[in-house]
Design an enzyme around this catalytic site. Structure first.
Site, PDB file in Angstrom:
ATOM      1  N   GLY A  10       0.496  -1.406   0.166  1.00 51.17           N
ATOM      2  CA  GLY A  10      -0.181  -0.109  -0.331  1.00 51.17           C
ATOM      3  C   GLY A  10       0.781   1.602  -0.122  1.00 51.17           C
ATOM      4  CG  LEU A  12       1.699   3.644   6.059  1.00 48.61           C
ATOM      5  CD1 LEU A  12       3.058   5.134   6.457  1.00 48.61           C
ATOM      6  CD2 LEU A  12       1.262   4.079   7.217  1.00 48.61           C
ATOM      7  CG  ASP A  42      -6.643 -13.979   3.287  1.00 53.08           C
ATOM      8  OD1 ASP A  42      -7.108 -12.791   3.750  1.00 53.08           O
ATOM      9  OD2 ASP A  42      -7.897 -14.876   2.588  1.00 53.08           O
ATOM     10  CB  THR A  68      -8.861   2.068   2.666  1.00 48.95           C
ATOM     11  OG1 THR A  68      -8.329   2.025   1.644  1.00 48.95           O
ATOM     12  CG2 THR A  68      -7.543   2.044   3.334  1.00 48.95           C
ATOM     13  CE1 TYR A 130     -11.410   2.338   6.687  1.00 52.19           C
ATOM     14  CE2 TYR A 130     -11.394   4.735   6.672  1.00 52.19           C
ATOM     15  CZ  TYR A 130     -10.682   3.898   7.238  1.00 52.19           C
ATOM     16  OH  TYR A 130      -9.275   3.900   7.143  1.00 52.19           O
ATOM     17  CE  LYS A 134      -8.115   1.868  10.328  1.00 51.09           C
ATOM     18  NZ  LYS A 134      -6.313   0.622  10.248  1.00 51.09           N
TER      19      LYS A 134
END
Length: 273
Positions: A10, A12, A42, A68, A130, A134
């Site tokens: 990703g 970051l 996974d 995300t 989302y 999180k």
């Protein structure tokens, strides 16, 4: 020091891998986009995830993996929960067995956006799935010897600034949600995380850029790169499924006091377009 990075392919993850490779032995874990020298895993295969962590015995685990896509999370809630919350529980459980220092990356979307400039001690109140997933991940990650980093609007080769640049370059119109957030380039966030690792901080800390509206940001991008398209401010974006917080900006003053890294200044040169 041996550091394991989940979500290494990703935005970051790429910047973290680049920076940390200079000082650490880096174990890169990815699922979707293949990366050289990484391990495909996974994170929802929980027995394999725990087994992998225990066998690799990293000193540090940075969990930069997440689902995300806000609208996709609203539709595929079970998948979002497994990746953003349940996987964190298993990462932490395995990490404790081998005494790893765990750094978990979270989001400004744990807040409802009613006031903005949220401090670490403000009470979360997510308004979409989302954000909820999180926040649940945070509850699993929060241990005496772990660090949760909340951030906002990470960009590198994806994200709102990249969308704006590409759309305006094509001479098209950007419809920018007038709400506020605290965008930060993946490059600057990775630098701040590296310094936090060295300080071995624990608890919750906000690391994000300056508060700005998406409309203002789009205008800055148009001006900086002299792009032909138009920018229009809208109350909502057509096609959105999930609600978005109006002002999810983060107060990063605590991090700015303890870090020498300038992560706060908007870094449009950190865009990869």
């Amino acid at each position: 020091m041996r550091t394991l990075i989940t979500g290494a392919s990703g935005q970051l993850g790429i910047e973290l891998s680049r920076l940390l490779s200079e000082r650490h032995e880096v174990i890169k874990v990815y699922n979707s986009s293949e990366i050289q020298g990484g391990y495909k895993l996974d994170l929802t295969d929980f027995p394999r995830l725990e087994d992998f962590i225990i066998k690799k015995r990293p000193d540090v685990i940075i969990n930069a993996a997440a689902m995300t896509d806000v609208d996709k999370c609203e539709i595929e809630k079970e998948k979002a929960y497994k990746i953003n919350a349940e996987a964190v529980r298993h990462i932490v459980r395995a990490g404790k067995v081998i005494d790893s220092y765990i750094v978990h990356i979270s989001t400004d979307y744990v807040f409802d956006g009613e006031k903005g400039n949220y401090k670490e001690e403000d009470i979360p109140n997510p308004i979409n799935y989302y954000g909820l997933s999180k926040l649940l991940g945070e509850t699993f990650a929060l241990q005496d010897d772990s660090l949760i980093i909340r951030t906002s609007g990470i960009f590198r080769n994806k994200g709102f600034p990249i969308y704006v640049y590409k759309t305006l370059k094509e001479g098209k119109t950007v419809f920018a949600f007038k709400g506020y957030y605290s965008p930060i380039s993946a490059r600057k966030l990775a630098s701040a995380i590296l310094e936090l690792l060295e300080l071995r901080k624990t608890g919750i800390i906000h690391v994000a850029g300056e508060r700005i509206s998406r409309f203002e940001l789009a205008l800055k991008i148009k001006e900086k790169f002299n792009l032909p398209g138009e920018v229009k401010e809208v109350d909502e974006v057509r096609g959105w499924i999930a609600k978005r917080p109006y002002d999810s900006s983060l107060d990063s003053s605590r991090a700015r006091k303890i870090l020498s890294t300038d992560f706060y200044t908007l870094d449009l040169d950190g865009m990869v377009v």
